[in-house]
Design a protein around this motif. Structure first.
Motif, short mmCIF file in Angstrom:
data_model
loop_
_atom_site.label_atom_id
_atom_site.label_comp_id
_atom_site.label_asym_id
_atom_site.label_seq_id
_atom_site.Cartn_x
_atom_site.Cartn_y
_atom_site.Cartn_z
N MET A 1 0.84 -1.18 0.00
CA MET A 1 0.00 0.00 0.00
C MET A 1 0.88 1.24 0.00
O MET A 1 1.78 1.37 0.83
N TYR A 3 0.48 5.40 0.06
CA TYR A 3 -0.33 6.60 0.16
C TYR A 3 0.52 7.79 -0.27
O TYR A 3 1.63 7.98 0.23
N LEU A 20 -4.15 4.99 8.54
CA LEU A 20 -2.94 4.20 8.79
C LEU A 20 -2.89 3.72 10.24
O LEU A 20 -2.50 2.58 10.51
N ARG A 23 -5.44 0.71 10.82
CA ARG A 23 -5.47 -0.41 9.90
C ARG A 23 -5.34 -1.73 10.66
O ARG A 23 -4.76 -1.79 11.75
N TYR A 30 3.28 -0.70 4.26
CA TYR A 30 2.61 0.60 4.04
C TYR A 30 3.66 1.70 3.91
O TYR A 30 4.47 1.91 4.81
N ALA A 51 3.16 4.88 9.19
CA ALA A 51 3.33 3.92 8.11
C ALA A 51 4.59 3.08 8.36
O ALA A 51 5.40 3.39 9.24
#
Length: 244
Positions: A1, A3, A20, A23, A30, A51
Motif C-alpha cells: 500500500m 499513500y 494508517l 489499519r 505501508y 506507516a
C-alpha cells in the motif's frame, strides 16, 4: 500500500493518519509519500505518519518542469503490485502519465469542484473512487455515470475519543483548528468575532494551527488577550484542546 498526499497541515493529512493508525494487522507493507511543493509556503506537517516507511518528496512548481518531477515521483513508487492511494493532483498526474502496476484508488476529500474535476480528468486511470460523505458519493455518481460500480463511500476515517467535553459557564469559547491559509476562509474570523461581540457575547478564541497567512491574520485581527495562538502541533496535542 502506498499513500501519496500533500505535505500540509489539514484534513487530508489527518484523515490519512487515522486510516494508517487504525489499519488491521494484515501483514502488508505501508509506505507514505509526503509531496512538498517548495514553491508553496503552506504550513507543513509537524509529525510523521504511522506507516511502515515515510518518504518526503520535494519538487518546485514553478519553475520545475512538470514531467521532470512526475518522473522523479514515479521513481519513489515501488515497482510491485499493490495499491496506490491518491489524494491530490500530483500523484494522479503521475499515474496518468506513467504506467504503474498498482491498483489506483482516489479519495475525494471535499464537496468541491477541484476534487470532482480531478476525478473526471483522471477517471481512465482510476480503479476505485472513495467518497467521504453521502453528498460527495451522490455527486460522483452523477458526474461519473459509467463508473457507479467502482464508487464507494467510506464514512468517518477519524478516531473519536471516548471522553467528551462537559458544558461550562463563562465566555463563549470558539476554536479554529486547521491550516491558517486564505483558502480556508481564515480572514472571515475577525468578522465573526466582531459580530459576536456586537451581539452581546463575551468571546475567547483558540487558534490551533499554522500556515502561510498567520502573520497577516495576526496583523489584522486585533483581539488582544481574547485569542490564544497555539501554532502547529501534533494531533495528539490538539485533541485535548477540544475538552477544555
Amino acid at each position: 500500500m502506498v499513500y501519496v498526499l500533500p505535505d500540509k497541515l489539514g484534513g487530508v493529512f489527518n484523515f490519512t493518519a487515522n486510516l494508517l493508525a487504525n489499519r488491521i494487522d494484515d501483514g502488508l507493507d505501508y509506505t507514505a509519500v509526503l509531496a512538498t511543493n517548495m514553491a508553496d509556503p503552506g504550513g507543513r506537517s509537524v509529525e510523521d505518519l504511522p506507516a511502515t516507511r515515510q518518504i518526503r518528496f520535494a519538487y518546485s512548481s514553478p519553475p520545475e518542469n512538470v514531467y521532470a518531477y512526475l518522473r522523479r515521483l514515479r521513481r519513489t513508487i515501488p515497482s510491485s503490485d499493490g495499491v496506490l492511494v491518491c489524494n491530490d493532483w500530483v500523484e494522479l498526474a503521475m499515474a496518468s502519465a506513467y504506467r504503474i502496476p498498482q491498483t489506483v484508488v482516489n479519495i475525494t476529500h471535499a464537496d468541491a469542484e477541484y476534487y470532482y474535476r480531478l476525478a473526471e480528468i483522471h477517471e481512465p486511470w482510476i480503479d476505485c473512487f472513495v467518497a467521504l460523505t453521502g453528498r460527495i458519493h451522490e455527486r460522483l455518481l452523477d458526474r461519473l455515470p459509467t463508473r457507479h460500480a467502482s464508487i464507494v463511500r467510506l464514512p468517518g476515517g477519524v478516531s473519536i475519543p471516548r471522553l467528551g467535553r462537559q458544558p461550562a459557564g463563562g465566555r463563549l469559547r470558539v476554536l479554529y483548528v486547521g491550516r491558517i491559509d486564505r483558502e480556508k476562509g481564515v480572514f472571515d474570523l475577525p468578522t465573526i468575532d466582531r459580530l459576536l461581540i456586537e451581539s452581546g457575547h463575551e468571546v475567547e478564541w483558540t487558534v490551533q494551527g499554522g500556515g502561510p497567512d498567520e502573520d497577516r491574520l495576526r496583523a489584522i485581527w486585533q483581539a488582544g488577550s481574547r485569542i490564544e495562538w497555539r501554532g502547529a502541533l501534533p494531533v495528539a496535542d490538539v485533541l485535548p484542546v477540544y475538552l477544555k
